[in-house]
Design a protein around this motif. Structure first.
Motif, PDB file in Angstrom:
ATOM      1  N   MET A 174       0.850  -1.171   0.000  1.00  0.00           N
ATOM      2  CA  MET A 174       0.000   0.000   0.000  1.00  0.00           C
ATOM      3  C   MET A 174       0.897   1.237   0.000  1.00  0.00           C
ATOM      4  O   MET A 174       1.764   1.377   0.840  1.00  0.00           O
ATOM      5  N   THR A 175       0.683   2.100  -0.956  1.00  0.00           N
ATOM      6  CA  THR A 175       1.505   3.298  -1.068  1.00  0.00           C
ATOM      7  C   THR A 175       0.905   4.423  -0.231  1.00  0.00           C
ATOM      8  O   THR A 175      -0.246   4.369   0.182  1.00  0.00           O
ATOM      9  N   SER A 176       1.715   5.446  -0.010  1.00  0.00           N
ATOM     10  CA  SER A 176       1.226   6.568   0.787  1.00  0.00           C
ATOM     11  C   SER A 176       0.121   7.330   0.063  1.00  0.00           C
ATOM     12  O   SER A 176      -0.724   7.954   0.699  1.00  0.00           O
ATOM     13  N   SER A 177       0.097   7.276  -1.274  1.00  0.00           N
ATOM     14  CA  SER A 177      -0.991   7.954  -1.993  1.00  0.00           C
ATOM     15  C   SER A 177      -2.330   7.251  -1.755  1.00  0.00           C
ATOM     16  O   SER A 177      -3.378   7.875  -1.836  1.00  0.00           O
ATOM     17  N   ASP A 178      -2.297   5.940  -1.441  1.00  0.00           N
ATOM     18  CA  ASP A 178      -3.529   5.217  -1.100  1.00  0.00           C
ATOM     19  C   ASP A 178      -4.085   5.681   0.242  1.00  0.00           C
ATOM     20  O   ASP A 178      -5.259   5.494   0.516  1.00  0.00           O
ATOM     21  N   GLU A 189     -12.016   2.248   4.811  1.00  0.00           N
ATOM     22  CA  GLU A 189     -10.954   2.851   5.618  1.00  0.00           C
ATOM     23  C   GLU A 189     -10.549   1.936   6.770  1.00  0.00           C
ATOM     24  O   GLU A 189      -9.351   1.804   7.060  1.00  0.00           O
ATOM     25  N   ASP A 190     -11.513   1.295   7.419  1.00  0.00           N
ATOM     26  CA  ASP A 190     -11.184   0.346   8.489  1.00  0.00           C
ATOM     27  C   ASP A 190     -10.342  -0.801   7.956  1.00  0.00           C
ATOM     28  O   ASP A 190      -9.378  -1.236   8.595  1.00  0.00           O
ATOM     29  N   THR A 191     -10.693  -1.293   6.774  1.00  0.00           N
ATOM     30  CA  THR A 191      -9.939  -2.390   6.169  1.00  0.00           C
ATOM     31  C   THR A 191      -8.525  -1.949   5.816  1.00  0.00           C
ATOM     32  O   THR A 191      -7.556  -2.677   6.067  1.00  0.00           O
ATOM     33  N   GLN A 192      -8.379  -0.760   5.269  1.00  0.00           N
ATOM     34  CA  GLN A 192      -7.044  -0.263   4.940  1.00  0.00           C
ATOM     35  C   GLN A 192      -6.195  -0.104   6.197  1.00  0.00           C
ATOM     36  O   GLN A 192      -5.025  -0.463   6.200  1.00  0.00           O
ATOM     37  N   LEU A 193      -6.782   0.421   7.262  1.00  0.00           N
ATOM     38  CA  LEU A 193      -6.037   0.561   8.513  1.00  0.00           C
ATOM     39  C   LEU A 193      -5.637  -0.793   9.067  1.00  0.00           C
ATOM     40  O   LEU A 193      -4.531  -0.966   9.582  1.00  0.00           O
ATOM     41  N   HIS A 194      -6.526  -1.765   8.967  1.00  0.00           N
ATOM     42  CA  HIS A 194      -6.200  -3.115   9.427  1.00  0.00           C
ATOM     43  C   HIS A 194      -5.061  -3.699   8.597  1.00  0.00           C
ATOM     44  O   HIS A 194      -4.149  -4.325   9.142  1.00  0.00           O
TER      45      HIS A 194
END
Length: 133
Positions: A1-5, A88-93
């Motif tokens: 996952m890149t910082s732009s994501d 967003e929850d999934t990305q944080l996980h």
């Protein structure tokens, strides 16, 4: 996952009543660190830009509701909001999740198969004869 994501741009839509809550809510959000706020008073929308590691849309929405602002609750807005919360929850996980080692498990399977397969590198000489001097 890149910082732009992890850089998010979202819109928070407010209900029609009470009128005039968008400017106050925008001022309230501008006091938060690491958050860009752009209000559109005619559309009853506040655009926000943030890094997911600093803020989430759920956090911003809950902050506004706790302060007494009324967000739009039409079905489409609720569905969109729920989807964004989930993503967003999934990305944080996934940021905290360890990376899956698919190649390693596949490699171990080939190693096990190779060990059980007769091949030319196998020495049938008993260990005590190999070490005889």
């Amino acid at each position: 996952m890149t910082s732009s994501d992890l850089n998010k741009k979202r819109e928070i839509l407010f209900s029609k009543f009470p009128p005039g809550q968008v400017p106050e809510a925008a001022d309230d959000l501008r006091r938060m660190d690491e958050l860009e706020v752009d209000a559109s008073y005619e559309k009853r929308v506040i655009g926000v830009a943030y890094d997911l590691r600093q803020h989430t849309l759920r956090e911003l929405d809950e902050h506004l509701v706790d302060k007494g602002y009324h967000l739009d609750n039409t079905l489409m807005t609720k569905l969109t909001r729920a989807l964004i919360y989930y993503v967003e929850d999934t990305q944080l996980h996934n940021i905290d999740a360890p990376e899956k080692r698919i190649k390693r498990s596949a490699q171990e399977a080939y190693i096990k198969a190779w060990e059980h397969h007769p091949h030319g590198d196998h020495d049938d000489t008993p260990p005590e004869w190999r070490e005889y001097k």
